[in-house]
Design a protein around this motif. Structure first.
Motif, mmCIF file in Angstrom:
data_model
loop_
_atom_site.group_PDB
_atom_site.id
_atom_site.type_symbol
_atom_site.label_atom_id
_atom_site.label_comp_id
_atom_site.label_asym_id
_atom_site.label_seq_id
_atom_site.Cartn_x
_atom_site.Cartn_y
_atom_site.Cartn_z
ATOM 1 N N SER A 178 101.682 45.873 28.876
ATOM 2 C CA SER A 178 102.262 47.197 28.810
ATOM 3 C C SER A 178 102.718 47.715 30.152
ATOM 4 C CB SER A 178 101.237 48.151 28.230
ATOM 5 O OG SER A 178 100.125 48.195 29.084
ATOM 6 N N ALA A 179 102.135 47.236 31.189
ATOM 7 C CA ALA A 179 102.444 47.783 32.493
ATOM 8 C C ALA A 179 103.776 47.299 33.036
ATOM 9 C CB ALA A 179 101.340 47.413 33.485
ATOM 10 N N LEU A 192 93.004 55.935 40.167
ATOM 11 C CA LEU A 192 92.205 55.010 39.385
ATOM 12 C C LEU A 192 91.976 55.565 37.985
ATOM 13 C CD1 LEU A 192 89.476 53.987 42.007
ATOM 14 C CD2 LEU A 192 91.672 52.888 41.529
ATOM 15 N N ASP A 193 91.991 54.658 37.020
ATOM 16 C CA ASP A 193 91.728 55.005 35.630
ATOM 17 C C ASP A 193 90.624 54.107 35.089
ATOM 18 O OD1 ASP A 193 93.822 56.981 34.499
ATOM 19 O OD2 ASP A 193 95.014 55.583 35.686
ATOM 20 N N PHE A 194 89.685 54.722 34.396
ATOM 21 C CA PHE A 194 88.651 53.984 33.682
ATOM 22 C C PHE A 194 88.753 54.412 32.217
ATOM 23 C CE2 PHE A 194 87.300 54.895 37.956
ATOM 24 C CZ PHE A 194 86.877 53.660 38.440
ATOM 25 N N ALA A 195 88.814 53.456 31.309
ATOM 26 C CA ALA A 195 89.063 53.812 29.916
ATOM 27 C C ALA A 195 88.273 52.915 28.973
ATOM 28 C CB ALA A 195 90.552 53.702 29.597
ATOM 29 N N TYR A 196 87.955 53.491 27.820
ATOM 30 C CA TYR A 196 87.335 52.728 26.727
ATOM 31 C C TYR A 196 88.111 53.025 25.456
ATOM 32 C CZ TYR A 196 84.385 51.664 22.755
ATOM 33 O OH TYR A 196 83.933 51.195 21.542
ATOM 34 N N TRP A 233 94.809 50.744 38.214
ATOM 35 C CA TRP A 233 95.088 51.407 39.481
ATOM 36 C C TRP A 233 96.597 51.442 39.694
ATOM 37 C CZ3 TRP A 233 93.474 46.538 38.685
ATOM 38 C CH2 TRP A 233 94.194 45.488 39.258
ATOM 39 N N ARG A 234 97.056 52.478 40.353
ATOM 40 C CA ARG A 234 98.467 52.573 40.688
ATOM 41 C C ARG A 234 98.599 53.262 42.044
ATOM 42 N NH1 ARG A 234 97.340 56.027 36.518
ATOM 43 N NH2 ARG A 234 97.826 58.249 36.786
ATOM 44 N N THR A 276 106.069 50.707 45.382
ATOM 45 C CA THR A 276 105.113 51.255 44.423
ATOM 46 C C THR A 276 104.591 50.103 43.588
ATOM 47 O OG1 THR A 276 104.771 52.935 42.709
ATOM 48 C CG2 THR A 276 106.822 51.703 42.616
ATOM 49 N N GLY A 277 103.382 50.266 43.086
ATOM 50 C CA GLY A 277 102.796 49.170 42.310
ATOM 51 C C GLY A 277 101.453 49.557 41.749
ATOM 52 N N GLY A 278 100.774 48.567 41.225
ATOM 53 C CA GLY A 278 99.477 48.800 40.632
ATOM 54 C C GLY A 278 99.023 47.601 39.833
ATOM 55 N N GLY A 279 98.063 47.822 38.981
ATOM 56 C CA GLY A 279 97.538 46.727 38.182
ATOM 57 C C GLY A 279 96.600 47.225 37.105
ATOM 58 N N THR A 280 96.247 46.321 36.236
ATOM 59 C CA THR A 280 95.387 46.635 35.108
ATOM 60 C C THR A 280 94.521 45.432 34.801
ATOM 61 O OG1 THR A 280 97.163 47.975 34.152
ATOM 62 C CG2 THR A 280 95.331 47.437 32.710
ATOM 63 N N TYR A 281 93.242 45.690 34.570
ATOM 64 C CA TYR A 281 92.359 44.647 34.044
ATOM 65 C C TYR A 281 91.714 45.169 32.773
ATOM 66 C CZ TYR A 281 88.291 41.791 33.133
ATOM 67 O OH TYR A 281 87.360 41.004 32.497
ATOM 68 N N THR A 282 91.747 44.357 31.734
ATOM 69 C CA THR A 282 91.197 44.754 30.434
ATOM 70 C C THR A 282 90.208 43.707 29.957
ATOM 71 O OG1 THR A 282 93.281 45.817 29.863
ATOM 72 C CG2 THR A 282 91.756 45.386 28.058
#
Length: 887
Positions: free
Chosen positions: A15-16, A583-587, A647-648, A656-662
């Protein structure tokens, strides 16, 4: 008051990928119209789920708006029909889950399947337009050409010619005295060769051995459907042939929208959309894929009345018609011929030909009112829908021969001898017309409790009637489903030090799909289904009285308690900025209840004094009135739990950038949230009718527990000091890219045969074997050079005649990892004048590193190709170039 109250954030790493075009508009979409109201309805879990609107492969920017934009393009030789939920399932198998954390669900939208990345189904009314005074528009063109592409992993020889052109235009502006007009046109033309692997007979297997003249002629006809080329990838499999076949795809879309005032306080909006897609499918083996023609059109009308600054009511109507025609190409073998995957199956799937028309009438009203003080804003409304399904659908009218490893011989030997193990065919009137009604009603409140705390809550009710066949050819036994109340609640809170917390809970209801209930058309007396064991190839129906009303047949039996599936959806997120980093933390969690499933009944069981052989399967079934009974009902539960860390970075010197770990886990009891209990879903049936749900429990087919993405975009300096020429060529480029890495999705291992020596001879060939070497369970099988070392036939033992089931769990192995890099370069030139104009160039690279994503290995232990990987799920590197003029 909290500034940001609702957002949808993609949990899946794919999605990112919107960074592929961070500042550019979507190809073919009006950059001045953020509403884009006409492109939502068929993207969710709708009864009319046809995807003719979208080209087969969208440009990078269009894919950037999709939840799977970071993946490489699908290998064209992986066929997926564009009907029902087939494309969703194919994407799930190829790319793993695409999860969405939904922190707020507007009451007016239907969100079943939303946590899995499906777009919500919107109201029948059009969105509010963006009104402007001047005319503006755009034209665009993009090109893919095989001269720029790389070979796929298994490809033999050079890349054969192919190309895809996409072009179109869009305009918007004011018509004096009429209103505001918006229109668009787009076309996609794909031509050229598709490369893929086929398993074909060896030179020594090209001569029929049948002595009966009739059977021998039929076997010759079957063998003639295979390419005359000899296997050229014997390093993969002795029968593997890498070859090419032509394919053409034509897609066209046009729409027009008019918005104008209607009285002092009203606005009338009219919209019509037209889509057509024609596919002449590739045929590596004659007739393997159906040709497709999809035609859809949608008309919408909305009247919006502003009673005051605080109150607005809108009324709307929506008519959608979808015509689907999928049929075998002229060279297709009449009956389908299955050979235990020793060589390729002949003929397309049993569900073709298919010719149906779907008409949906939706009427709705919605209102909003903001109370004085601004602390409460209520939304209320509802809709009434009428659905028509007319047409010819079947599953087996062409007949289906199965040549299995039986009679002490291989499936290929039995083919050459003209000795099939079984023959199945459906005979009768397959044309039906079904009608259903459904309603939706909702009421909710948006409450600004404090300046830092907002609460949204409400309830949505759904009702659907029992489908009625207009000619009284079939009657469904279940009742109207009206006990569907779905509460929704969400909150947003800005805490100390700018921490933002969001959470939501909702119950969302789905649909009983038309393709599900229309299987009632396969029942006697209008249609009879015959299963013949050990038939004579020249006349498989010898001895059957096809005119007898008492002729034994198969049965689709619907559970009288069949109800609509539904889902409990819940999420929680925490967000905070730390300097330049957010930073984002999600469930995310969901529990899908009563998903649709098909369970086989009336299997053959051991009978004292009767040998357990294929010839007497029908004699050993408990209910002698029927052959196989397929019971359509609600299965158990599907579980989803996912945790995400994202994180972004704020823009810094043009970067600009960021990432996601799931980290996630998806389980089910044999049926996914989008199961239709029809067609390909029948292949996932359990191996026991007594404890089917327990037997099927395992990883969902799209489960990918670890997913990582890293993305970034760099804007290069303008270089104005270097001079106009250098600045125009080398300055102000945008370079962006994304890396995606995911764990592979699960796959199943089955015996692939029901004959003695391989199966329990109960009439169902989807049993799993016994595991002899438990150490290989849950291993990844993703390397063609080592796959047979893990899936070694010696590590499994086939179930014996009379045994109920094997002990190997469902989906006990995984395909190789998904690793992909996409990249993009873009440049804009701005021209001033009486009308500012922008010229934009963009070049995209899909699968930049040309990394293969391997398909699952041959998964049937009875096949001579068991354990071998012979295909990739993705294309090799593909380059695409496009120009867009915005004025």
């Amino acid at each position: 008051m909290l500034a940001i109250i609702s957002r949808q954030k993609m949990v899946c790493v794919c999605s990112a990928m919107l960074v592929l075009s961070l500042s550019s508009p979507v190809w073919g979409q009006d950059p001045h119209d953020p509403e884009a109201p006409e492109a939502t309805e068929h993207q969710g879990m709708n009864p009319t789920d046809v995807e003719a609107e979208q080209p087969e492969e969208a440009p990078a920017e269009a894919q950037a708006s999709n939840d799977r934009a970071g993946a490489s393009l699908r290998n064209e030789n992986v066929f997926a029909s564009k009907l029902d939920t087939d494309t969703q399932k194919a994407d799930n198998l190829r790319l793993g889950g695409a999860y969405t954390i939904i922190t707020r669900q507007p009451l007016e939208q239907k969100f079943y399947g939303g946590e899995y990345g499906n777009s919500p189904v919107d109201v029948p009314m059009l969105g509010r337009p963006t009104i402007g005074d001047s005319w503006h528009g755009e034209v665009f063109e993009s090109l893919q050409n095989s001269v720029f592409n790389a070979r796929t992993f298994f490809q033999s020889g050079p890349v054969k010619p192919s190309r895809m052109n996409q072009y179109g235009a869009r305009f918007t502006g004011r018509l004096p005295g009429w209103g505001f007009l918006t229109g668009s046109f787009g076309q996609n033309k794909t031509r050229g060769m598709v490369n893929g692997n086929a398993l074909v007979p060896l030179p020594s297997e090209r001569t029929p051995l049948a002595t009966d003249p009739t059977s021998r002629a039929i076997v010759e006809h079957f063998l003639a459907a295979y390419p005359v080329e000899q296997p050229n990838r014997t390093d993969i499999d002795p029968r593997a042939l890498n070859t090419n076949a032509p394919q053409s795809i034509d897609s066209i879309n046009a729409n027009l929208r008019l918005d104008g005032k209607a009285g002092q306080k009203g606005m009338l909006s009219l919209f019509h959309d037209f889509n057509r897609q024609t596919i002449k499918a590739f045929q590596l083996v004659a007739g393997q894929n159906p040709d497709t023609a999809l035609h859809s059109q949608k008309s919408r009308a909305t009247y919006r009345l502003s009673l005051s600054d605080a109150t607005e009511i809108s009324f709307g109507g929506n008519f959608t018609r979808v015509r689907s025609d999928l049929h075998p190409e002229p060279r297709a073998v009449g009956p389908r011929v299955r050979l235990n995957n020793a060589i390729d199956t002949l003929g397309p799937g049993g569900q073709y030909p298919l010719n149906r028309a779907e008409n949906t009438f939706r009427y709705g009203a919605m209102g909003t009112h903001r109370f004085s003080g601004g602390r409460h804003r209520i939304t209320f409304g509802g809709e009434l829908s009428r659905y028509h399904l007319n047409g010819f659908e079947q599953n087996g009218t062409r007949g289906d021969y199965s040549f299995a490893n039986n009679f002490g011989r291989s499936s290929i030997e039995n083919l050459l001898l003209g000795v099939p193990t079984s023959y199945t065919i459906r005979i009768g009137n397959h044309y039906r017309g079904f009608r259903t009604w459904s309603t939706e009603a909702y009421f909710g409140d948006e409450w600004n409790v404090t300046q830092n705390f907002q609460l949204h809550f409400g309830v949505r009710h759904s009702m659907t009637t029992v489908p009625v066949e207009v000619n009284n050819l079939n009657a469904l036994p279940y009742d109207r489903d009206g006990n569907n109340f779905g509460p929704r609640v969400s909150f947003a809170y800005r805490g100390p030090k700018d921490w933002i917390a969001r959470g939501s809970y909702a119950v969302a209801f789905g649909d009983i799909f038309p393709v599900t209930y229309s299987q009632s058309r396969y029942n006697a007396p209008a249609v009879i289904t015959l299963i013949v064991n050990n038939p004579y190839l020249g006349d498989p129906l010898a001895g059957f009285d096809l005119n007898s009303r008492s002729q034994r047949s198969s049965l689709y039996r619907f559970d009288p308690n069949l109800t609509t599936p539904y889902t409990h959806q819940y999420s929680f997120t925490l967000e905070r900025a730390f300097g330049p980093v957010t930073l984002d933390f999600a469930y995310l969690g969901s529990r899908s209840i009563k998903v649709l499933a098909a369970m086989p009944k009336n299997r053959a069981y051991p009978v004292p004094g009767m040998p357990i052989i294929t010839a007497n399967i029908n004699d050993r079934r408990p209910d002698p009135r029927y052959f196989e009974i397929t019971e359509v009902g609600n299965a158990g539960i599907a579980w989803l739990d996912a945790a995400q860390f994202a994180w972004r970075l704020r823009p810094f010197h043009g970067f600009t950038g960021g990432g996601t770990y799931t980290w996630s886990k998806a389980l089910d009891q044999g049926a996914m949230y989008n199961s239709t209990a029809a067609n390909n879903d029948l292949n996932t049936r359990g191996q026991s009718e007594f404890n089917s749900l327990q037997d099927q429990k395992g990883f969902s087919q799209f489960d990918s527990p670890h997913a990582l993405s890293i993305f970034g975009a760099q804007q290069t300096p303008g270089l104005k000091r270097m001079g106009k020429v250098i600045s125009a060529i080398a300055g102000s480029w945008q370079i962006s890219g994304v890396l995606v890495a995911k764990k592979g999705t699960p796959f199943n291992v089955t015996t692939g045969a029901d004959a003695p020596g391989f199966g329990n001879v109960d009439g169902i060939g989807s049993d799993r074997p016994n595991i002899v070497n438990p150490s290989i369970i849950n291993m990844t099988v993703g390397n063609p050079e080592t796959s047979t070392e893990i899936l070694n036939p010696a590590f499994f033992s086939n179930i014996k005649p009379g045994e109920l089931a094997g002990n190997l769990a469902r989906n006990s192995f995984r395909k190789g990892a998904i690793v992909n890099v996409n990249a993009s370069v873009a440049r804009e030139w701005h021209f001033s004048g009486s009308r500012p104009t922008i010229l934009r160039f963009q070049g995209d690279a899909y699968n930049l590193t040309n990394h293969p994503q391997f398909d699952e290995p041959q998964n049937q232990t009875s096949s001579p190709s068991f354990g071998k990987i012979t295909n990739t799920l993705n294309n090799g590197r593909v380059l695409q170039f496009g120009m867009r003029l915005i004025f």
